[in-house]
Motif scaffolding. Structure first.
Motif, PDB file in Angstrom:
ATOM      1  N   PHE A  18       0.833  -1.207   0.000  1.00 34.06           N
ATOM      2  CA  PHE A  18       0.000   0.000   0.000  1.00 34.06           C
ATOM      3  C   PHE A  18       0.868   1.258   0.000  1.00 34.06           C
ATOM      4  CE2 PHE A  18      -2.254   3.381   2.300  1.00 34.06           C
ATOM      5  CZ  PHE A  18      -3.359   3.524   1.466  1.00 34.06           C
ATOM      6  N   THR A  19       1.921   1.264   0.809  1.00 36.30           N
ATOM      7  CA  THR A  19       2.826   2.420   0.868  1.00 36.30           C
ATOM      8  C   THR A  19       3.492   2.655  -0.485  1.00 36.30           C
ATOM      9  OG1 THR A  19       3.262   2.016   3.210  1.00 36.30           O
ATOM     10  CG2 THR A  19       4.837   3.389   2.028  1.00 36.30           C
ATOM     11  N   SER A  25       0.774   7.117  -6.885  1.00 34.37           N
ATOM     12  CA  SER A  25      -0.631   7.433  -7.154  1.00 34.37           C
ATOM     13  C   SER A  25      -0.879   8.855  -7.651  1.00 34.37           C
ATOM     14  CB  SER A  25      -1.462   7.196  -5.889  1.00 34.37           C
ATOM     15  OG  SER A  25      -1.031   8.053  -4.846  1.00 34.37           O
ATOM     16  N   SER A  26       0.156   9.668  -7.821  1.00 29.56           N
ATOM     17  CA  SER A  26      -0.048  11.012  -8.375  1.00 29.56           C
ATOM     18  C   SER A  26      -0.179  10.908  -9.895  1.00 29.56           C
ATOM     19  CB  SER A  26       1.109  11.934  -8.002  1.00 29.56           C
ATOM     20  OG  SER A  26       2.322  11.456  -8.546  1.00 29.56           O
ATOM     21  N   PHE A  72      -1.145  -9.656  -5.545  1.00 33.02           N
ATOM     22  CA  PHE A  72      -2.419  -9.220  -6.119  1.00 33.02           C
ATOM     23  C   PHE A  72      -3.264  -8.558  -5.033  1.00 33.02           C
ATOM     24  CE2 PHE A  72      -1.045 -12.740  -8.797  1.00 33.02           C
ATOM     25  CZ  PHE A  72      -1.214 -12.212 -10.071  1.00 33.02           C
ATOM     26  N   PRO A  73      -3.610  -7.289  -5.216  1.00 38.08           N
ATOM     27  CA  PRO A  73      -3.169  -6.410  -6.303  1.00 38.08           C
ATOM     28  C   PRO A  73      -1.734  -5.964  -6.102  1.00 38.08           C
ATOM     29  CG  PRO A  73      -4.529  -5.195  -4.766  1.00 38.08           C
ATOM     30  CD  PRO A  73      -4.563  -6.619  -4.306  1.00 38.08           C
ATOM     31  N   CYS A  74      -1.026  -5.696  -7.196  1.00 42.22           N
ATOM     32  CA  CYS A  74       0.347  -5.200  -7.109  1.00 42.22           C
ATOM     33  C   CYS A  74       0.323  -3.712  -6.778  1.00 42.22           C
ATOM     34  CB  CYS A  74       1.085  -5.444  -8.420  1.00 42.22           C
ATOM     35  SG  CYS A  74       0.435  -4.469  -9.803  1.00 42.22           S
ATOM     36  N   LYS A  75       1.513  -3.126  -6.576  1.00 37.54           N
ATOM     37  CA  LYS A  75       1.575  -1.718  -6.192  1.00 37.54           C
ATOM     38  C   LYS A  75       1.038  -0.807  -7.290  1.00 37.54           C
ATOM     39  CE  LYS A  75       6.431  -1.108  -7.647  1.00 37.54           C
ATOM     40  NZ  LYS A  75       7.795  -0.746  -7.184  1.00 37.54           N
TER      41      LYS A  75
END
Length: 448
Positions: A18-19, A25-26, A72-75
């Motif tokens: 998650f990190t 995620s931008s 799964f899910p990957c980063k």
């Protein structure tokens, strides 16, 4: 469907994933991204010359990425969902999906062909197979009953010495008896023994009631195992499950006689815990919006295998739930999943007061005295800080105390969602503990 950051976090296989996903995620990290009415997708620069292609099925919640990760899910999938959660308006809806997305989604809509044809057995072969299965079950039951007899004597010795002697017992004694139950192929009984050993014996007199409750229910279960042959088939199945017989999801979904309910299933909450054997257990709690049935979907993982789950807390799954046979059916599995949305068609039935909740709980315990977790909705609930702890108060000013370790972040979310107004609240009743899971506000469900 719209993702929230907390929902994406619950899907991550571990905190590190998650990190890592959050760092990607931008929108500046992505070369392109888009969405349709059934999927979101994107391209992000990878370690090679070609970008990684990421796609997510938003109907049945599945992920695919061209990166070499085995998670799964990957980063990258996590990053795409977080990007969608933060800036949905930046995802242009496209009538035509890219070919690499369309091909994958179309293929997912087609049931997979069986790899091999099922072997056709002769009548004699099937009869012999049934005899072997029955013999295996009989031998296991005998082993469990032998272990149960040994555990019964151990419990009687505990009671004979007096419960006040429990705090002085060495933890190794509980561990040895639990290991003996595992050897007897009764891991369910081992769990009760471990629970007795894990009680907080430094907590005043509170442990005495807890210990008495565990010993009473365990002794009742041991008595049921002793009289197993006198029970009805449904009660026999229930006792097997309590003793630790595994339940096959594959067999349940293939069983045409299994109880199946079609509804919009609200995922009211999720719990994840790791046992002393390094087994990760994920419990997903669901409530039917129309039939008001509750269900629990269990997923398991180990240190070598991550939990692969498409159950997203706070969402509504339109589909059919199959239930494992029991005198009080609760554990289930999704047989057909048609859609995952955030749109709530109707709120599940709510109890007016705590008195109604406790009457309902008493009725269910009469059906199954070992029932542990019950999901309820309390109408017009209010979260209040008393002098020593948090309480949930109903409209008639009766209240139930929350655990002392109730998460302060959930309290802050409650204030942010409700503005300190009374709202219908989803709670799990576990023994004598009440755990808030979420609230309804303006025809939406919000996780705490």
């Amino acid at each position: 469907m719209q993702f929230s950051e907390s929902q994406v976090q619950s899907l991550a296989p571990n905190p590190a994933a998650f990190t890592a996903g959050k760092k990607l995620s931008s929108k500046e990290q992505w070369q392109s991204f888009g969405r349709s009415d059934r999927a979101i997708w994107g391209a992000i620069k990878g370690s090679g010359s070609s970008p990684y292609l990421v796609q997510i099925d938003t109907i049945s919640l599945a992920y695919k990425c061209t990166c070499p990760s085995r998670q799964f899910p990957c980063k990258h999938s996590i990053a795409l969902m977080l990007l969608h959660a933060a800036s949905e308006k930046n995802f242009a809806t496209q009538e035509e999906e890219p070919e690499w997305v369309k091909g994958w989604m179309d293929k997912r809509g087609t049931p997979p062909k069986p790899k091999t044809e099922e072997k056709v057995r002769t009548e004699e072969e099937q009869e012999q197979l049934d005899k072997n299965r029955e013999k295996t079950q009989t031998n296991r039951l005998l082993g469990v009953q032998e272990g149960a007899a040994e555990l019964t004597m151990w419990l009687k010795d505990l009671v004979r010495m007096g419960l006040l002697e429990l705090p002085s017992k060495n933890q190794q004694e509980f561990d040895r008896m639990a290991a003996r139950m595992v050897d007897a192929k009764a891991p369910g009984l081992a769990g009760w023994v471990r629970a007795l050993g894990r009680l907080n014996y430094d907590q005043g007199q509170a442990w005495q009631d807890e210990a008495l409750g565990i010993i009473s229910k365990l002794f009742l279960l041991l008595s049921a195992l002793k009289n197993f042959d006198r029970l009805s088939p449904l009660w026999q199945q229930t006792i097997r499950n309590l003793a630790g017989w595994s339940q096959s999801t594959k067999e349940l979904l293939a069983d045409k006689e299994a109880e199946t309910i079609k509804d919009h299933w609200l995922v009211v909450g999720q719990e994840v815990e790791t046992t002393s054997e390094d087994i990760t257990i994920q419990r997903n709690w669901l409530m039917g919006c129309t039939h008001n049935r509750q269900s629990m979907i269990l997923n398991f993982g180990t240190r070598f295998t991550n939990i692969e789950s498409n159950i997203l807390p706070g969402t509504i799954i339109e589909g059919e739930m199959a239930f494992f046979p029991s005198v009080w059916p609760q554990r289930g599995a999704l047989k057909i999943q048609r859609a995952v949305t955030n749109s709530l068609p109707a709120e599940p039935m709510a109890f007016e007061t705590w008195k109604d909740v406790h009457e309902y709980k008493a009725e269910q315990l009469q059906v199954n005295p070992w029932l542990n977790d019950i999901v309820v909705v309390l109408k017009d609930a209010l979260l209040i800080k008393s002098s020593t702890s948090w309480i949930v108060c109903d409209s008639s000013k009766h209240f139930q105390q929350l655990p002392s370790d109730f998460d302060i972040e959930k309290t802050l979310r409650w204030v942010a969602i409700s503005g300190n107004r009374r709202l219908n609240m989803v709670l799990i009743l576990r023994n004598n503990v009440v755990m808030p899971m979420g609230v309804f506000n303006n025809n939406h469900y919000h996780l705490l």
